[in-house]
Design a protein around this motif. Sequence first.
Motif, PDB file in Angstrom:
ATOM      1  N   SER A  64      23.308  49.154  65.243  1.00  0.00           N
ATOM      2  CA  SER A  64      22.318  48.335  65.944  1.00  0.00           C
ATOM      3  C   SER A  64      22.673  46.860  65.789  1.00  0.00           C
ATOM      4  CB  SER A  64      20.905  48.608  65.427  1.00  0.00           C
ATOM      5  OG  SER A  64      20.804  48.306  64.045  1.00  0.00           O
ATOM      6  N   TYR A  65      22.265  46.090  66.794  1.00  0.00           N
ATOM      7  CA  TYR A  65      22.487  44.647  66.789  1.00  0.00           C
ATOM      8  C   TYR A  65      21.252  43.988  67.383  1.00  0.00           C
ATOM      9  CZ  TYR A  65      24.391  40.084  68.135  1.00  0.00           C
ATOM     10  OH  TYR A  65      24.590  38.740  68.306  1.00  0.00           O
ATOM     11  N   GLN A  66      20.664  43.076  66.633  1.00  0.00           N
ATOM     12  CA  GLN A  66      19.450  42.376  67.061  1.00  0.00           C
ATOM     13  C   GLN A  66      18.404  43.347  67.594  1.00  0.00           C
ATOM     14  OE1 GLN A  66      20.709  39.210  69.714  1.00  0.00           O
ATOM     15  NE2 GLN A  66      21.154  37.880  67.986  1.00  0.00           N
ATOM     16  N   GLU A  67      18.137  44.374  66.818  1.00  0.00           N
ATOM     17  CA  GLU A  67      17.117  45.390  67.092  1.00  0.00           C
ATOM     18  C   GLU A  67      17.429  46.306  68.263  1.00  0.00           C
ATOM     19  OE1 GLU A  67      13.169  43.722  67.113  1.00  0.00           O
ATOM     20  OE2 GLU A  67      13.617  42.430  65.406  1.00  0.00           O
ATOM     21  N   ALA A  68      18.616  46.222  68.828  1.00  0.00           N
ATOM     22  CA  ALA A  68      19.013  47.132  69.916  1.00  0.00           C
ATOM     23  C   ALA A  68      20.000  48.152  69.364  1.00  0.00           C
ATOM     24  CB  ALA A  68      19.664  46.352  71.056  1.00  0.00           C
ATOM     25  N   ASN A  69      19.765  49.417  69.674  1.00  0.00           N
ATOM     26  CA  ASN A  69      20.717  50.451  69.283  1.00  0.00           C
ATOM     27  C   ASN A  69      21.910  50.398  70.226  1.00  0.00           C
ATOM     28  OD1 ASN A  69      18.968  51.295  67.304  1.00  0.00           O
ATOM     29  ND2 ASN A  69      18.118  52.979  68.496  1.00  0.00           N
ATOM     30  N   LEU A  70      23.113  50.389  69.658  1.00  0.00           N
ATOM     31  CA  LEU A  70      24.329  50.350  70.463  1.00  0.00           C
ATOM     32  C   LEU A  70      24.633  51.769  70.925  1.00  0.00           C
ATOM     33  CD1 LEU A  70      26.574  47.924  68.360  1.00  0.00           C
ATOM     34  CD2 LEU A  70      24.745  47.404  69.971  1.00  0.00           C
ATOM     35  N   GLN A  71      24.671  51.971  72.218  1.00  0.00           N
ATOM     36  CA  GLN A  71      24.797  53.298  72.809  1.00  0.00           C
ATOM     37  C   GLN A  71      26.253  53.610  73.177  1.00  0.00           C
ATOM     38  OE1 GLN A  71      22.094  55.386  73.128  1.00  0.00           O
ATOM     39  NE2 GLN A  71      20.919  53.782  72.096  1.00  0.00           N
ATOM     40  N   ASP A  72      26.680  54.846  72.850  1.00  0.00           N
ATOM     41  CA  ASP A  72      28.017  55.308  73.238  1.00  0.00           C
ATOM     42  C   ASP A  72      28.204  55.118  74.740  1.00  0.00           C
ATOM     43  OD1 ASP A  72      28.494  56.061  70.629  1.00  0.00           O
ATOM     44  OD2 ASP A  72      28.117  58.182  70.975  1.00  0.00           O
ATOM     45  N   GLY A  73      29.426  54.805  75.142  1.00  0.00           N
ATOM     46  CA  GLY A  73      29.735  54.654  76.563  1.00  0.00           C
ATOM     47  C   GLY A  73      29.471  53.257  77.096  1.00  0.00           C
ATOM     48  N   HIS A  74      28.862  52.395  76.297  1.00  0.00           N
ATOM     49  CA  HIS A  74      28.609  51.020  76.719  1.00  0.00           C
ATOM     50  C   HIS A  74      29.609  50.092  76.042  1.00  0.00           C
ATOM     51  CE1 HIS A  74      24.711  51.636  78.752  1.00  0.00           C
ATOM     52  NE2 HIS A  74      24.655  52.687  77.959  1.00  0.00           N
ATOM     53  N   SER A  75      29.942  48.988  76.714  1.00  0.00           N
ATOM     54  CA  SER A  75      30.869  48.027  76.112  1.00  0.00           C
ATOM     55  C   SER A  75      30.111  47.135  75.139  1.00  0.00           C
ATOM     56  CB  SER A  75      31.533  47.177  77.188  1.00  0.00           C
ATOM     57  OG  SER A  75      30.623  46.236  77.699  1.00  0.00           O
ATOM     58  N   LEU A  76      30.843  46.577  74.184  1.00  0.00           N
ATOM     59  CA  LEU A  76      30.227  45.648  73.235  1.00  0.00           C
ATOM     60  C   LEU A  76      29.736  44.401  73.957  1.00  0.00           C
ATOM     61  CD1 LEU A  76      32.743  46.002  70.270  1.00  0.00           C
ATOM     62  CD2 LEU A  76      30.510  47.097  70.530  1.00  0.00           C
ATOM     63  N   ALA A  77      30.407  44.020  75.043  1.00  0.00           N
ATOM     64  CA  ALA A  77      30.004  42.841  75.817  1.00  0.00           C
ATOM     65  C   ALA A  77      28.578  42.976  76.358  1.00  0.00           C
ATOM     66  CB  ALA A  77      30.971  42.604  76.971  1.00  0.00           C
ATOM     67  N   GLU A  78      28.164  44.201  76.651  1.00  0.00           N
ATOM     68  CA  GLU A  78      26.813  44.414  77.179  1.00  0.00           C
ATOM     69  C   GLU A  78      25.735  43.998  76.186  1.00  0.00           C
ATOM     70  OE1 GLU A  78      26.135  48.239  79.232  1.00  0.00           O
ATOM     71  OE2 GLU A  78      28.307  48.498  79.053  1.00  0.00           O
ATOM     72  N   TYR A  79      26.070  43.941  74.912  1.00  0.00           N
ATOM     73  CA  TYR A  79      25.107  43.583  73.876  1.00  0.00           C
ATOM     74  C   TYR A  79      25.210  42.115  73.480  1.00  0.00           C
ATOM     75  CZ  TYR A  79      24.418  48.572  73.756  1.00  0.00           C
ATOM     76  OH  TYR A  79      24.142  49.869  74.125  1.00  0.00           O
ATOM     77  N   LEU A  80      26.056  41.360  74.185  1.00  0.00           N
ATOM     78  CA  LEU A  80      26.202  39.916  73.999  1.00  0.00           C
ATOM     79  C   LEU A  80      26.529  39.551  72.549  1.00  0.00           C
ATOM     80  CD1 LEU A  80      23.239  38.708  76.235  1.00  0.00           C
ATOM     81  CD2 LEU A  80      25.626  39.061  76.871  1.00  0.00           C
ATOM     82  N   LEU A  81      27.444  40.328  71.952  1.00  0.00           N
ATOM     83  CA  LEU A  81      27.885  40.028  70.593  1.00  0.00           C
ATOM     84  C   LEU A  81      28.607  38.685  70.587  1.00  0.00           C
ATOM     85  CD1 LEU A  81      29.437  43.468  69.530  1.00  0.00           C
ATOM     86  CD2 LEU A  81      27.121  42.654  69.146  1.00  0.00           C
TER      87      LEU A  81
END
Length: 164
Positions: free
Chosen positions: A126-143
């Motif tokens: 998880s990052y900033q209270e969002a669970n990181l979902q398989d199949g999604h890019s890390l960019a989608e979570y604005l790391l």
Amino acid sequence: MAPTHTLMVKLLSGESHSVPARESMSVSDFKKEIALRTGIPPSQQKLGSQNGTFVELRDGTQLSDYALAPGDTVLLMVKAEEPMEVFVRSNGRSKLYTVRPSDNVTELKAQVQQREGVRQEQFWLSYQEANLQDGHSLAEYLLVPHCTIDLNLRVRGGGRAGGT
């Protein structure tokens, strides 16, 4: 300048986007807003303003530092993707991982499995209270570089520790 207004963000391709901004907003936060509208990760954005001469908008500064008025145009150049370091925290310990924004969550989980010795089915990230979902890019979570991703262990029976 009003507390909330719109700036135009123009790519070299000619594509333009209206992006809400506040005078007190940091350039880093403005890049996150741009990423939501364009899909271009903040780490690949180079912003500039041309009020007579070209001025680069730098992370760590405020939009107010550049005397931008509502409706002004900010130029967006897309930089080549570069690796970045992030921390993965587990049990109060953090380890450094090198990733690219285009990497997907499954690839990061494979790295974590290898280094931590925990099977992917036994944890989630998880990052900033969002669970990181398989199949999604890390960019989608604005790391952002040097951010912290939490490694959360599943409890026996398939549930999640911490009641989530």
